[in-house]
Design a protein around this motif. Sequence first.
Motif, short mmCIF file in Angstrom:
data_model
loop_
_atom_site.label_atom_id
_atom_site.label_comp_id
_atom_site.label_asym_id
_atom_site.label_seq_id
_atom_site.Cartn_x
_atom_site.Cartn_y
_atom_site.Cartn_z
N GLY A 34 4.08 -7.37 5.00
CA GLY A 34 4.19 -6.00 5.16
C GLY A 34 2.95 -5.42 4.45
O GLY A 34 2.45 -4.17 4.68
N LEU A 35 2.46 -5.84 3.39
CA LEU A 35 1.29 -5.43 2.77
C LEU A 35 0.15 -5.78 3.72
O LEU A 35 -0.77 -4.74 3.61
N ALA B 60 0.16 -5.56 6.97
CA ALA B 60 0.34 -4.59 7.92
C ALA B 60 0.14 -3.26 7.55
O ALA B 60 -0.52 -2.52 8.24
N SER B 61 0.48 -2.91 6.17
CA SER B 61 0.20 -1.53 5.85
C SER B 61 -1.35 -1.33 5.63
O SER B 61 -1.87 -0.31 5.64
N LYS B 62 -2.01 -2.58 4.88
CA LYS B 62 -3.54 -2.27 4.84
C LYS B 62 -4.10 -1.93 6.20
O LYS B 62 -5.27 -1.29 6.28
N ARG B 63 -3.87 -2.53 7.19
CA ARG B 63 -4.40 -2.26 8.70
C ARG B 63 -3.97 -1.02 9.09
O ARG B 63 -5.04 -0.45 9.79
N TRP B 64 -2.87 -0.51 8.91
CA TRP B 64 -2.43 0.81 9.44
C TRP B 64 -3.05 1.98 8.63
O TRP B 64 -3.05 3.15 9.14
N ALA B 65 -3.19 1.60 7.48
CA ALA B 65 -3.40 2.90 6.43
C ALA B 65 -4.53 3.73 6.69
O ALA B 65 -4.63 4.95 6.73
#
Length: 73
Positions: A15-16, A18-23
Amino acid sequence: MARLAYHPQTAAAAGLNASKRWATSLGIWGVGAGTAALLLLSVTPLVKREVLVKVPVLGGYYEDKTPASDKPF
């Protein structure tokens, strides 16, 4: 020849990542949508009075300097 190794990930780590990629992408789209909303709503008196007048540099541009005697309502 390259070797591939399997590295198991926990759900939190996945999850971390994925969130870094989409932020960054979501941040850019969010700023664009907010700017478009302010541009389209800048003609409404409520948005002018409550939001745009309070912006430090641009607030003077959106102030209503029309005398009360010249306003029809």
